[in-house]
Design a protein around this motif. Structure first.
Motif, PDB file in Angstrom:
ATOM      1  N   SER A  23      29.053 -20.193  17.338  1.00  0.00           N
ATOM      2  CA  SER A  23      28.207 -20.560  18.463  1.00  0.00           C
ATOM      3  C   SER A  23      28.691 -19.830  19.694  1.00  0.00           C
ATOM      4  CB  SER A  23      28.274 -22.083  18.695  1.00  0.00           C
ATOM      5  OG  SER A  23      27.408 -22.466  19.740  1.00  0.00           O
TER       6      SER A  23
ATOM      7  N   ALA B 266      26.496 -26.155  21.667  1.00  0.00           N
ATOM      8  CA  ALA B 266      26.522 -26.821  20.359  1.00  0.00           C
ATOM      9  C   ALA B 266      27.401 -28.061  20.401  1.00  0.00           C
ATOM     10  CB  ALA B 266      27.023 -25.851  19.293  1.00  0.00           C
TER      11      ALA B 266
ATOM     12  N   TRP C 234      22.235 -27.940  14.920  1.00  0.00           N
ATOM     13  CA  TRP C 234      22.187 -26.937  15.976  1.00  0.00           C
ATOM     14  C   TRP C 234      21.812 -25.577  15.385  1.00  0.00           C
ATOM     15  CZ3 TRP C 234      22.122 -26.717  21.130  1.00  0.00           C
ATOM     16  CH2 TRP C 234      22.366 -25.487  21.749  1.00  0.00           C
TER      17      TRP C 234
ATOM     18  N   ALA D 264      25.657 -30.810  22.303  1.00  0.00           N
ATOM     19  CA  ALA D 264      24.574 -31.397  21.508  1.00  0.00           C
ATOM     20  C   ALA D 264      25.096 -32.500  20.595  1.00  0.00           C
ATOM     21  CB  ALA D 264      23.880 -30.308  20.679  1.00  0.00           C
ATOM     22  N   GLU D 265      26.339 -32.370  20.146  1.00  0.00           N
ATOM     23  CA  GLU D 265      26.930 -33.395  19.297  1.00  0.00           C
ATOM     24  C   GLU D 265      27.561 -34.528  20.115  1.00  0.00           C
ATOM     25  OE1 GLU D 265      26.314 -33.337  16.317  1.00  0.00           O
ATOM     26  OE2 GLU D 265      26.174 -31.298  15.568  1.00  0.00           O
TER      27      GLU D 265
END
Length: 444
Positions: free
Chosen positions: A154, A328, A213, A331-332
């Motif tokens: 990422s 990424a 993602w 996002a988690e």
């Protein structure tokens, strides 16, 4: 590998006398520097130990890797937790012989950090090592790892690693040079760049991590064509690169083994992404010869790897500490942050990446309806992004002041005779403020 292979000891390192003398002096100097760091309350000293060690003995990294069975874990996100899970699994497999294992548990994953950890366990013949993406090629060349776990790619630290394909290219080339003597690669089949990077490995165990993602995987790394997704599987219409069939599969909160058994990992670290990390760690442990049940038992002992997900009381505020370094990771992390208020800490020194344009790729809109405190040296940049996301927020650049403010506001809300809420405030931080928080909490 059969389970019996876990008991096999690696051949002892054969260092020449000049190498032993130089390395011994370097380790002693590094240990002295580490002691000075602890006495001065500057931290554990692991980093300065490695820097002094590798300055005196530049070849310490490869010398200290000799004679060990090595499993290396790399990727942009999740490598610290996965390393802890794998190390715990292998320890459980070793039973009373846990002194045979060394790992860089503090997450120092560059050459000097790995050398620092190895220097403190010269007799350990099994090394489970978190490895920075830029160090993977040297790990393959000098560490001869049995297992190489490749998690994901990422965008991260955009001023340094903005072109992540170049890192994948270096992995691919190193595996090709290693040939049949190279590691067994445990690789994430849902990441096209990981699949392409592992394409030259002699042996690959694929893990379908059910990754959500996909923003960094729009183009085929082999030919540049726009990737397509059909029934949840990616494919390149321009060449033969496609998502491989996986022998390990994440299905919700479960892991399906190559024998089609469904396992509930029952982890003590939160989040669906940690089920994915656990699947990769479990596959690697089995390849190393660890019994499946023993590996799971070990992994269930992991609670706050290198301070991630730890809860600490800081300046009157109880906070749960979450690390997020890139879109990424955010996002988690954001779905895990359920408190109101929530604190977001942003910095942009070298360890964080100086370019914070990634803020615009994070879905901060999901925080609408809650109070957000933006803190850290780049709090005002975050505030602009939160304004566009229509998220109510206040800016308190000083981290201590932000924590103190939450405590004072909770006290005021409780009233003179009420109880101050004890539920932790979720605090998501980039790397540098996260390390500061760990130091404040005496977790490093």
């Amino acid at each position: 590998m059969p389970a019996a292979t876990l008991g096999r000891r690696a051949a002892p390192a054969a260092l020449r006398l000049p190498e032993r003398v130089r390395l011994g002096a370097a380790v002693a100097a590094g240990n002295l520097a580490a002691l000075g760091s602890r006495v001065a309350n500057r931290g554990s000293g692991a980093s300065i130990r490695g820097q002094v060690l590798t300055r005196i003995a530049p070849d310490a990294f490869k010398l200290l890797l000799r004679g060990r069975r090595v499993a290396s874990v790399s990727g942009t996100n999740g490598k610290t937790t996965t390393t802890h899970l794998l190390a715990a699994a292998v320890r459980a497999g070793l039973g009373a012989e846990t002194g045979r294992l060394v790992t860089n548990a503090d997450g120092a994953n560059l050459h000097y950090g790995i050398a620092s950890a190895l220097s403190q366990a010269r007799s350990a013949d099994i090394a489970i090592l978190e490895t920075d993406e830029r160090v993977v090629s040297d790990m393959i060349a000098f560490g001869y790892p049995e297992i190489l776990v490749l998690l994901n790619f990422s965008r991260d630290q955009l001023d340094r690693n903005h072109e992540i394909k170049s890192l994948g290219r270096s992995w691919r080339a190193a595996l090709q040079r290693a040939g049949h003597d190279g590691p067994t690669v445990v690789a994430n089949s849902t990441d096209p760049l990981v699949v392409w990077s592992a394409g030259t490995a002699a042996d690959v165990v694929w893990v379908d991590t059910a990754t959500s993602w996909t923003a960094d995987a729009a183009l085929c790394p082999a030919c540049g064509a726009l990737l397509t997704t059909i029934e949840g599987r990616w494919d390149c219409p321009g060449c033969d690169l496609t998502q491989p069939e996986a022998s390990w599969v994440v299905n919700g909160h479960c892991i399906v083994t190559p024998h089609h058994d469904t396992i509930i990992p029952d982890l003590r670290v939160p989040g669906a992404f940690n089920v994915s990390n656990a699947a990769c760690a479990l596959a690697a442990a089995v390849e190393l010869g660890v019994d499946l049940d023993a590996a799971l038992r070990g992994m269930r002992t992991v609670t706050s790897p290198a301070g991630r997900f730890a809860t600490a009381t800081l300046h009157g505020t109880t906070a749960r500490l979450l690390l997020a370094k890139n879109p990424a990771g955010w996002a988690e992390a954001l779905p895990l942050a359920t408190s109101d208020p929530v604190i977001l800490a942003i910095d942009s020194v070298a360890a964080d990446g100086k370019d914070v344009s990634w803020l615009w790729d994070v879905d901060y809109e999901q925080l609408r309806g809650r109070q957000v405190i933006a803190t850290g040296p780049r709090a005002h940049d975050l505030a602009v992004r939160l304004s566009y996301a229509d998220v109510e927020h206040k800016v308190i650049p000083d981290l201590v002041a932000a924590l103190t403010t939450v405590h004072e506001e909770r006290e005021a809300a409780a009233g003179m005779n009420g109880a101050v809420p004890q539920a932790p405030v979720d605090l998501i931080a980039t790397y540098t403020p996260f390390q500061r928080l760990l130091k404040m909490a005496r977790l490093r």
